[in-house]
Design a protein around this motif. Structure first.
Motif, PDB file in Angstrom:
ATOM      1  N   GLU A 249     -26.189 -51.673 -44.695  1.00 14.39           N
ATOM      2  CA  GLU A 249     -25.389 -50.973 -45.701  1.00 14.39           C
ATOM      3  C   GLU A 249     -23.896 -51.260 -45.534  1.00 14.39           C
ATOM      4  O   GLU A 249     -23.146 -51.203 -46.495  1.00 14.39           O
ATOM      5  CB  GLU A 249     -25.643 -49.466 -45.631  1.00 14.39           C
ATOM      6  CG  GLU A 249     -27.018 -49.092 -46.142  1.00 14.39           C
ATOM      7  CD  GLU A 249     -27.356 -47.625 -45.984  1.00 14.39           C
ATOM      8  OE1 GLU A 249     -26.789 -46.954 -45.094  1.00 14.39           O
ATOM      9  OE2 GLU A 249     -28.212 -47.143 -46.760  1.00 14.39           O
ATOM     10  N   ASN A 250     -23.482 -51.597 -44.324  1.00 18.02           N
ATOM     11  CA  ASN A 250     -22.077 -51.903 -44.044  1.00 18.02           C
ATOM     12  C   ASN A 250     -21.763 -53.391 -44.117  1.00 18.02           C
ATOM     13  O   ASN A 250     -20.688 -53.822 -43.704  1.00 18.02           O
ATOM     14  CB  ASN A 250     -21.672 -51.333 -42.684  1.00 18.02           C
ATOM     15  CG  ASN A 250     -21.521 -49.832 -42.742  1.00 18.02           C
ATOM     16  OD1 ASN A 250     -20.869 -49.308 -43.643  1.00 18.02           O
ATOM     17  ND2 ASN A 250     -22.122 -49.130 -41.804  1.00 18.02           N
ATOM     18  N   GLY A 251     -22.713 -54.175 -44.615  1.00 20.00           N
ATOM     19  CA  GLY A 251     -22.449 -55.583 -44.884  1.00 20.00           C
ATOM     20  C   GLY A 251     -22.580 -56.530 -43.711  1.00 20.00           C
ATOM     21  O   GLY A 251     -22.097 -57.664 -43.780  1.00 20.00           O
ATOM     22  N   VAL A 252     -23.241 -56.107 -42.635  1.00 18.48           N
ATOM     23  CA  VAL A 252     -23.455 -57.016 -41.512  1.00 18.48           C
ATOM     24  C   VAL A 252     -24.315 -58.184 -41.991  1.00 18.48           C
ATOM     25  O   VAL A 252     -25.269 -57.995 -42.751  1.00 18.48           O
ATOM     26  CB  VAL A 252     -24.115 -56.282 -40.321  1.00 18.48           C
ATOM     27  CG1 VAL A 252     -24.495 -57.249 -39.223  1.00 18.48           C
ATOM     28  CG2 VAL A 252     -23.165 -55.217 -39.788  1.00 18.48           C
TER      29      VAL A 252
ATOM     30  N   ASP B 150     -43.684 -58.942 -47.384  1.00 21.95           N
ATOM     31  CA  ASP B 150     -43.215 -58.292 -46.166  1.00 21.95           C
ATOM     32  C   ASP B 150     -42.466 -57.006 -46.486  1.00 21.95           C
ATOM     33  O   ASP B 150     -41.976 -56.811 -47.590  1.00 21.95           O
ATOM     34  CB  ASP B 150     -42.329 -59.257 -45.378  1.00 21.95           C
ATOM     35  CG  ASP B 150     -43.141 -60.394 -44.798  1.00 21.95           C
ATOM     36  OD1 ASP B 150     -43.756 -60.184 -43.744  1.00 21.95           O
ATOM     37  OD2 ASP B 150     -43.187 -61.468 -45.418  1.00 21.95           O
ATOM     38  N   TYR B 151     -42.366 -56.149 -45.473  1.00 23.48           N
ATOM     39  CA  TYR B 151     -41.737 -54.846 -45.644  1.00 23.48           C
ATOM     40  C   TYR B 151     -40.233 -54.892 -45.408  1.00 23.48           C
ATOM     41  O   TYR B 151     -39.733 -55.700 -44.641  1.00 23.48           O
ATOM     42  CB  TYR B 151     -42.329 -53.843 -44.644  1.00 23.48           C
ATOM     43  CG  TYR B 151     -43.756 -53.500 -44.908  1.00 23.48           C
ATOM     44  CD1 TYR B 151     -44.107 -52.679 -45.971  1.00 23.48           C
ATOM     45  CD2 TYR B 151     -44.773 -53.985 -44.090  1.00 23.48           C
ATOM     46  CE1 TYR B 151     -45.435 -52.359 -46.223  1.00 23.48           C
ATOM     47  CE2 TYR B 151     -46.100 -53.668 -44.325  1.00 23.48           C
ATOM     48  CZ  TYR B 151     -46.424 -52.851 -45.393  1.00 23.48           C
ATOM     49  OH  TYR B 151     -47.730 -52.540 -45.637  1.00 23.48           O
ATOM     50  N   GLU B 152     -39.544 -53.980 -46.090  1.00 22.07           N
ATOM     51  CA  GLU B 152     -38.142 -53.682 -45.830  1.00 22.07           C
ATOM     52  C   GLU B 152     -37.967 -52.175 -46.015  1.00 22.07           C
ATOM     53  O   GLU B 152     -38.674 -51.557 -46.829  1.00 22.07           O
ATOM     54  CB  GLU B 152     -37.220 -54.447 -46.762  1.00 22.07           C
ATOM     55  CG  GLU B 152     -35.733 -54.143 -46.597  1.00 22.07           C
ATOM     56  CD  GLU B 152     -35.152 -54.451 -45.215  1.00 22.07           C
ATOM     57  OE1 GLU B 152     -35.620 -53.851 -44.221  1.00 22.07           O
ATOM     58  OE2 GLU B 152     -34.210 -55.257 -45.135  1.00 22.07           O
ATOM     59  N   ILE B 153     -37.063 -51.610 -45.258  1.00 23.98           N
ATOM     60  CA  ILE B 153     -36.825 -50.169 -45.343  1.00 23.98           C
ATOM     61  C   ILE B 153     -36.359 -49.821 -46.748  1.00 23.98           C
ATOM     62  O   ILE B 153     -35.445 -50.447 -47.295  1.00 23.98           O
ATOM     63  CB  ILE B 153     -35.797 -49.728 -44.277  1.00 23.98           C
ATOM     64  CG1 ILE B 153     -36.310 -50.041 -42.874  1.00 23.98           C
ATOM     65  CG2 ILE B 153     -35.465 -48.246 -44.430  1.00 23.98           C
ATOM     66  CD1 ILE B 153     -37.650 -49.410 -42.515  1.00 23.98           C
ATOM     67  N   ASP B 154     -36.998 -48.801 -47.327  1.00 23.30           N
ATOM     68  CA  ASP B 154     -36.760 -48.463 -48.737  1.00 23.30           C
ATOM     69  C   ASP B 154     -35.301 -48.141 -49.050  1.00 23.30           C
ATOM     70  O   ASP B 154     -34.830 -48.410 -50.136  1.00 23.30           O
ATOM     71  CB  ASP B 154     -37.688 -47.329 -49.186  1.00 23.30           C
ATOM     72  CG  ASP B 154     -37.611 -46.081 -48.331  1.00 23.30           C
ATOM     73  OD1 ASP B 154     -36.764 -45.982 -47.401  1.00 23.30           O
ATOM     74  OD2 ASP B 154     -38.417 -45.163 -48.584  1.00 23.30           O
ATOM     75  N   GLU B 155     -34.578 -47.607 -48.086  1.00 19.63           N
ATOM     76  CA  GLU B 155     -33.169 -47.250 -48.316  1.00 19.63           C
ATOM     77  C   GLU B 155     -32.310 -48.460 -48.667  1.00 19.63           C
ATOM     78  O   GLU B 155     -31.264 -48.308 -49.292  1.00 19.63           O
ATOM     79  CB  GLU B 155     -32.577 -46.591 -47.074  1.00 19.63           C
ATOM     80  CG  GLU B 155     -33.239 -45.302 -46.681  1.00 19.63           C
ATOM     81  CD  GLU B 155     -32.737 -44.803 -45.324  1.00 19.63           C
ATOM     82  OE1 GLU B 155     -31.507 -44.789 -45.118  1.00 19.63           O
ATOM     83  OE2 GLU B 155     -33.586 -44.434 -44.500  1.00 19.63           O
ATOM     84  N   VAL B 156     -32.705 -49.639 -48.226  1.00 20.94           N
ATOM     85  CA  VAL B 156     -31.902 -50.839 -48.446  1.00 20.94           C
ATOM     86  C   VAL B 156     -32.651 -51.918 -49.224  1.00 20.94           C
ATOM     87  O   VAL B 156     -32.159 -53.028 -49.365  1.00 20.94           O
ATOM     88  CB  VAL B 156     -31.384 -51.423 -47.105  1.00 20.94           C
ATOM     89  CG1 VAL B 156     -30.416 -50.474 -46.458  1.00 20.94           C
ATOM     90  CG2 VAL B 156     -32.528 -51.780 -46.175  1.00 20.94           C
ATOM     91  N   CYS B 157     -33.809 -51.586 -49.718  1.00 19.14           N
ATOM     92  CA  CYS B 157     -34.637 -52.560 -50.449  1.00 19.14           C
ATOM     93  C   CYS B 157     -34.194 -52.576 -51.909  1.00 19.14           C
ATOM     94  O   CYS B 157     -34.236 -51.564 -52.598  1.00 19.14           O
ATOM     95  CB  CYS B 157     -36.109 -52.166 -50.352  1.00 19.14           C
ATOM     96  SG  CYS B 157     -37.218 -53.446 -50.897  1.00 19.14           S
ATOM     97  N   TRP B 158     -33.757 -53.739 -52.367  1.00 17.44           N
ATOM     98  CA  TRP B 158     -33.213 -53.837 -53.716  1.00 17.44           C
ATOM     99  C   TRP B 158     -34.273 -54.224 -54.736  1.00 17.44           C
ATOM    100  O   TRP B 158     -34.002 -54.226 -55.913  1.00 17.44           O
ATOM    101  CB  TRP B 158     -32.092 -54.864 -53.778  1.00 17.44           C
ATOM    102  CG  TRP B 158     -31.140 -54.799 -52.646  1.00 17.44           C
ATOM    103  CD1 TRP B 158     -30.788 -55.824 -51.823  1.00 17.44           C
ATOM    104  CD2 TRP B 158     -30.405 -53.671 -52.168  1.00 17.44           C
ATOM    105  NE1 TRP B 158     -29.897 -55.387 -50.874  1.00 17.44           N
ATOM    106  CE2 TRP B 158     -29.647 -54.070 -51.053  1.00 17.44           C
ATOM    107  CE3 TRP B 158     -30.334 -52.338 -52.539  1.00 17.44           C
ATOM    108  CZ2 TRP B 158     -28.821 -53.217 -50.339  1.00 17.44           C
ATOM    109  CZ3 TRP B 158     -29.518 -51.472 -51.821  1.00 17.44           C
ATOM    110  CH2 TRP B 158     -28.775 -51.910 -50.751  1.00 17.44           C
ATOM    111  N   SER B 159     -35.459 -54.595 -54.291  1.00 18.13           N
ATOM    112  CA  SER B 159     -36.476 -55.064 -55.238  1.00 18.13           C
ATOM    113  C   SER B 159     -37.145 -53.928 -55.949  1.00 18.13           C
ATOM    114  O   SER B 159     -37.554 -52.969 -55.405  1.00 18.13           O
ATOM    115  CB  SER B 159     -37.545 -55.869 -54.506  1.00 18.13           C
ATOM    116  OG  SER B 159     -36.966 -56.921 -53.807  1.00 18.13           O
TER     117      SER B 159
END
Length: 83
Positions: free
Chosen positions: A37-40, A74-83
């Protein structure tokens, strides 16, 4: 990517990896979500990081961590998943 909550991922991952400490994984996932979320960016290619992979392996994008191009299954945490 398939959105998944932190708790659901921790449960799924720890079921397959019984030596994993759930609370430590949860903490690493929250840190990786915060980083994303902080752009790393990826340590190799400067793309945005994959939060799940960064919590489990190292701070990188999906392709650099897995060596695969496609992440649709594959999975990604929903808070940061843009799809």
């Amino acid at each position: 990517m398939i959105p998944i909550s932190i708790i659901s991922f921790v449960n799924k991952h720890c079921k397959s990896n019984p030596d994993e400490e759930p609370n430590k994984l949860k903490k690493r996932l929250k840190e990786a979500v915060n980083d994303k979320e902080n752009g790393v960016i990826c340590f190799k290619c400067d793309q945005e990081i994959w939060a799940i992979g960064s919590a489990v392996a190292n701070q990188g994008c999906f392709s650099c961590i897995t060596g695969e191009a496609g992440a649709s299954e594959d999975y990604e945490i929903d808070e940061v998943c843009w799809s």
